[in-house]
Design a protein around this motif. Structure first.
Motif: not given
Length: 85
Positions: A1-8, A43-44, A51-61
């Motif tokens: 499964m992919a590694q997902i990061e979401i800035y919120t 950092k986001m 980009r400064h709005t949320v969310p910002q989403i990263f999938i496998d980096g």
């Protein structure tokens, strides 16, 4: 499964929508709340090419973008393959 990061942030409707979509896919993710931490927000922004709005989403980096971008991947049938990687 992919590694997902979401800035919120807690009150962001688009953040909640993105998390609902990912949860509907049974995709686990790491949520990073940037509402009270300027360093995390910076950092986001660095990772999201300014980009400064949320969310910002990263999938496998890889930067996917915000909720609209995530929803577009879903409509195009491209999200499931990314999540399965």
């Amino acid at each position: 499964m992919a590694q997902i990061e979401i800035y919120t942030t807690p009150l962001c409707g688009f953040c909640h929508a993105a998390k609902r979509l990912l949860n509907s896919k049974d995709a686990g993710f790491t949520e990073i709340d940037v509402s009270r931490d300027g360093e995390l927000r910076q950092k986001m922004m660095d990772r999201a090419n300014g980009r400064h709005t949320v969310p910002q989403i990263f999938i496998d980096g890889t930067h996917v973008g915000g909720f609209d971008d995530l929803a577009a991947l879903e409509r195009q049938g491209k999200l499931d393959p990314m999540l399965a990687a």
